[in-house]
Design a protein around this motif. Sequence first.
Motif, PDB file in Angstrom:
ATOM      1  N   ASP A  25      -3.916 -18.898  -3.107  1.00 30.07           N
ATOM      2  CA  ASP A  25      -5.183 -19.367  -3.672  1.00 30.07           C
ATOM      3  C   ASP A  25      -6.343 -18.543  -3.124  1.00 30.07           C
ATOM      4  N   ARG A  77      -6.683 -18.797  -8.765  1.00 28.21           N
ATOM      5  CA  ARG A  77      -7.071 -20.191  -8.531  1.00 28.21           C
ATOM      6  C   ARG A  77      -5.798 -21.003  -8.341  1.00 28.21           C
ATOM      7  N   ASP A 165     -18.906 -21.928  -8.415  1.00 28.96           N
ATOM      8  CA  ASP A 165     -18.821 -23.386  -8.254  1.00 28.96           C
ATOM      9  C   ASP A 165     -19.397 -24.052  -9.501  1.00 28.96           C
ATOM     10  N   GLN A 209     -13.573 -24.553 -15.491  1.00 29.22           N
ATOM     11  CA  GLN A 209     -13.204 -25.191 -14.227  1.00 29.22           C
ATOM     12  C   GLN A 209     -12.293 -26.385 -14.482  1.00 29.22           C
ATOM     13  N   ALA A 210     -12.552 -27.116 -15.536  1.00 32.67           N
ATOM     14  CA  ALA A 210     -11.716 -28.267 -15.871  1.00 32.67           C
ATOM     15  C   ALA A 210     -10.286 -27.827 -16.167  1.00 32.67           C
ATOM     16  N   SER A 213      -8.513 -27.124 -12.926  1.00 36.62           N
ATOM     17  CA  SER A 213      -8.117 -28.365 -12.247  1.00 36.62           C
ATOM     18  C   SER A 213      -6.908 -29.002 -12.925  1.00 36.62           C
ATOM     19  N   ASN A 216      -3.712 -27.223 -12.254  1.00 32.12           N
ATOM     20  CA  ASN A 216      -3.211 -27.435 -10.897  1.00 32.12           C
ATOM     21  C   ASN A 216      -2.750 -28.862 -10.660  1.00 32.12           C
ATOM     22  N   ALA A 218      -4.392 -31.832 -11.419  1.00 28.27           N
ATOM     23  CA  ALA A 218      -5.383 -32.881 -11.160  1.00 28.27           C
ATOM     24  C   ALA A 218      -5.392 -33.896 -12.301  1.00 28.27           C
ATOM     25  N   GLU A 222     -10.338 -36.647 -11.829  1.00 25.77           N
ATOM     26  CA  GLU A 222     -10.623 -35.629 -10.812  1.00 25.77           C
ATOM     27  C   GLU A 222     -11.100 -34.331 -11.460  1.00 25.77           C
ATOM     28  N   ALA A 223     -10.478 -33.955 -12.572  1.00 19.75           N
ATOM     29  CA  ALA A 223     -10.899 -32.751 -13.282  1.00 19.75           C
ATOM     30  C   ALA A 223     -12.330 -32.888 -13.779  1.00 19.75           C
ATOM     31  N   ASP A 226     -14.584 -32.329 -10.779  1.00 16.45           N
ATOM     32  CA  ASP A 226     -14.575 -30.910 -10.414  1.00 16.45           C
ATOM     33  C   ASP A 226     -15.476 -30.095 -11.342  1.00 16.45           C
ATOM     34  N   ARG A 251      -2.849 -31.115 -21.214  1.00 17.08           N
ATOM     35  CA  ARG A 251      -1.887 -31.031 -20.117  1.00 17.08           C
ATOM     36  C   ARG A 251      -0.470 -31.181 -20.616  1.00 17.08           C
TER      37      ARG A 251
END
Length: 253
Positions: A25, A77, A165, A209-210, A213, A216, A218, A222-223, A226, A251
């Motif tokens: 990562d 990531r 970020d 970013q979603a 997440s 990974n 999430a 949580e996503a 984030d 997902r």
Amino acid sequence: MSLTRQNSRDIDGYPVRGLAVTYRDGARLSRHTHPWAQLVYAATGTMRVATPDAAWLAPPTRAIWVPGGVAHEIEMRGTVAMRTLYLATDDPRLTACRAIEVAPLLKELILHVVKLGMLDVDDLGHARIEGLLLDLLADAETVPFQLPLPTDPRARAFADRILSDPGAEASLAALAKDAGASLRTLQRLFLAQTSLSLEAWRGRARMQQAVVSLSNGAPVTEAALDAGYQSASAFIAAFKRAFGVTPARWRSG
């Protein structure tokens, strides 16, 4: 594609080469270029690929096509099992950077070539594999993971801050001040140089970013956090507008 045509553009007689590498990562391949085109693909994990003009996201089941000669950098990531291909090709169907959907057949073909290591131009079986690979790449569905990047140094500094970020709660005005420009100036620059409003650009960065997440593992809530959303319902609605499916459906797909 005929072997005669293929011979005219090979490098050392091996038109396609595969590479399998696992990265931790945060690992980063700094900006570089090479004469080979590259299919940037990861069996697991997510990669962000950036050229001087745009940034793309490559979660599992998607890949980024980078033509030869295009400068690019790659950021990992999560733990990334990269399974990338390098191709010596002048196929006119494959001249632009884009994110593509990696259908099951294309995935298996990528993994097969990586296992072989390279395709030999003098092997008829390898030539057929190469022809099928090029056809699948050319016909693959383009997916909306592209994020155009501004060229103005102040706007680019702002963009880099958000990309580092995307879910940060800092206001656009505060981020603009850090970049050395007024918010109004950056709004004008983003619209002129990316064809997106500043707000829409940040929203697309947050959707990327979603995807990271979710890739990974999430959960949706949580996503959402984030990506800078305080409301899961607002996040789900925004995600569906961006990608045509809900985060849960994405997902499972």
